[in-house]
Design an enzyme around this catalytic site. Sequence first.
Site, mmCIF file in Angstrom:
data_model
loop_
_atom_site.group_PDB
_atom_site.id
_atom_site.type_symbol
_atom_site.label_atom_id
_atom_site.label_comp_id
_atom_site.label_asym_id
_atom_site.label_seq_id
_atom_site.Cartn_x
_atom_site.Cartn_y
_atom_site.Cartn_z
ATOM 1 C CG ASP A 3 -2.072 0.918 1.132
ATOM 2 O OD1 ASP A 3 -2.392 1.360 0.017
ATOM 3 O OD2 ASP A 3 -2.670 1.213 2.175
ATOM 4 C CG ASP A 47 -8.017 4.489 0.597
ATOM 5 O OD1 ASP A 47 -7.140 5.323 0.842
ATOM 6 O OD2 ASP A 47 -7.859 3.271 0.785
ATOM 7 C CD GLU A 102 -0.531 5.379 -4.165
ATOM 8 O OE1 GLU A 102 -1.196 4.362 -4.367
ATOM 9 O OE2 GLU A 102 -0.097 5.687 -3.036
#
Length: 901
Positions: A450, A570, A453
């Site tokens: 997670d 999300d 990015e």
Amino acid sequence: MINKSATIIALTAILIVSSFFGITKLQNSINNTNNNDPIDEFTQNAGYYQLDFIESQLSDGSFSAILKWIPSPNEIELKTSPVIRDLRATFQVDANDECEFKITDLNNSRFHLPENEPYPYTKQRYSKKQKEFNLFETEISQVGQKFYFELRRKSTQEVIFSTKDYPIYFTDKYIEVSTQMKDSMIFGLGDRRTDFLLKSGKYSLWARDAADVDNGTPGKEIYGFHPMYLRRDIINNQFQVTLFRNYYGMQVDYEQNSHLTYKVIGGNIDFKFFIGDSNPETSIKLYHNYANGWILHPFWSSGFHQCRWGYQNSDMLMDVWDNFNKYGIPFDSLWTDIDYMYQYQDFTIDFERFNITQMQQIYNLSDSRGVHWSSIIDVGISLDSYAAQKGLDMNVFIKSAKTNDTLVGKVWPGETYFPDFNHPNSTEFWYEGLKNVSSFGIIQDGIWIDMNEYSNFVNGEIVPDQNKKTKPFLTSDLSSSLPFNPLGDQEIEYHTLSLDAYHYSGQDGILYNSTNGYIPTQYDLHNLDGFGEGIATYKAAQKLGKKLTFILSRSTTVGSGKYVQHWNGDGFSTWEYMKLSIPSIMNFNMYGIPFNGDDICGLMFNATAQICARWQQLGSLYPFARNHNNADASSQEPYVFVDHPYVLSSTIKTLNVRYQLLKFYYHLFVKANGVGTIFRPLFWSYPSDDNAYQYETQFMIGDYLMAAPVVEGGDEIKETTHSCVYIPKQAVFYSFYDYTEYQEGEHCYEVPFDSVLPLYIKSGKILHIQDKNKVLRSRFLDNRFSLLIALDQNNYAEGSMLTIDDYNNDENIISNCVEQQNCIVDIKAQGNMGEDNSSFTVDLRIQKEKINTNFQTVIIDKIVVIGIKVDGKSQSKTIFLEENPLIVDGGEIQLDLQFQI
């Protein structure tokens, strides 16, 4: 996983989310140096590229040409981004249905990614390399004229790509190229929450930690980077895929039925085209083959998953585990979010809060109640951790251009370093960390990567000032020099790393080999950060002994499907987010990551009972099905809605359907062998029906099942929702539950809250399901099946199934089913009505798909024949074979079934 520091602010409205959420940002004061004014001034006065001369031409249609910039008398040069004045344009025929158009500088010296592993590259396929066999043809301008390039489908003359009426600009840090889009509709173009059919708008492509809904406003892209689209020519009903093979940040301006414009901050112009036919799957398979295909997940991960950020200790895990077992809710994995870590540090477990004995009990697969452990690993490495020291010793972290030292950001554990997955030591560093997690007496079966990015709680990095204190450094020199910001008003370094941060530059780099001494930066590699982590995690998992890997990655790009799976990230517990989960999953099937899903019941805000019940019904047919919740929201496990018992009862019923279908669903992935889609739009099976394109929330599972989930609120008093299903033109479907026939047109009905997902079998298809007993874990599904034979108008049906008897042994699947191995049998059924119209015969044939099909023992002990027409009405007949079951263990099987109706 969302930026969890937002818990300090009440979730009263989406617009009041903390900036640490990485979702909605109130831009009170932004350094707006990256605005569009310089670009407007430049393009309004710029010159053009002239075709100077043809450099070479080949018999297959390939060519190379030299372009020269012809300046305008009023030209205003971009101060930080000069025009590249001499260019080379090339067109290459890779196969009769695959080609590439490029524009580069003359020496091809600008940063670009290689066309080999791990990146997508052209595979050698059988193809007659003569121009007359190509499905396409090209046209370019005359020598001495303004340059343009046009690609057409030869058979219909439809324009696939054309710059004829649009300018081309090629500067150091700004490139613009356009194509016409007349009589077309497109799908895809990035990781974003929006409708499946792309509407007119300005779309950013830049990996971001965000949960936005994209309404066509710049800066709404979310986690991944997929600059491809599927295009349908409306007039001729033909499909093709276009990939813009450029990984820099970009904005795509799209005007439906007019044009599409790419505005890019670096790299080259590089388009790859995959020319399909009237079946959208054809061009998608070509694209997947180019993107190196996708990996098969382990069977257990097809089951249901329960997760929450907020399971703060092992007592809470035990409570969830006990309740799932108590209420008989099928599930295969109980997840831990960052709660399980010691001070949120990667590769650790906080044993003061998480009792290892309790953990071992929950995750003991030799116990019939045991489930698989899946857990999160964030990309930021705490400065205070053992892993940080290990990484410094191995020199594996991204470096700051400001300090020439290791770049420092901030994530959950506080100040962090970020691994440079281009460094040759990074894979070993990542493996050592994951190995440490597995050394505590429990095995991490699913790995969740997670924040990749990379997500950062400060803009750019943290650097010491003269007083040796720290402060966020908001912008880098490189980002402020960009003449164009593809995110619109949002700062491009918002909650990510400085663009001038630099990576390893040796010739043994994993992602990029710097043979010419070029030092790659975040500017070059930002959209590949998650891709690099996915590769490292995949290699580490294999080294840890996992045969079929399950790695859930938030950030992905072209080619990620060979290494990881994905979920949509999300989202909020609203009808809108639930509805938009469907096109998101369809997109990722196109992108080559078909094992994909959304957070069931939503991650943020308090899920209402009605939303959660409907989302559980919808999510029961996601390829990846996980209920995931946010620590600040109310609990949303199916059993907590005590005042609305329909949530629990509906969840159990709909998950029982999932587990009935689990081996059928998995067989679609195995049969596809790494290319093609599984979870599809309705029009995929009915591309010539224009109405089918309007029903974006209906979806197909393969070409067998159609689902029509309820995605809108209903009557709270009656506890029902008025809903409709559209049956395409000339199609017939049967209810999965009672075999009722549905013919073309729209059919409406009331769907109780306490219901299952409306589901239909396509006529002409044979399904294999397991409907004997309630099964709470996928590993307890046996090798006995029922066949559902849904006859078409010619009393014919066909399907397929796997020939293996053990889905839980990864090695068994790999050795019998994967790559060059085959474990598929084809099933065909032909029905015939007796002359007296009172008897019916079914000729059932089962034969191996290929000559090398491998066989274990599979048992068929029930057959249901659906769609027998008697006096114009459909009937079904169930035939029980328990006393004399059909054994599939090799060779061809023929069975004649005759029965009275």
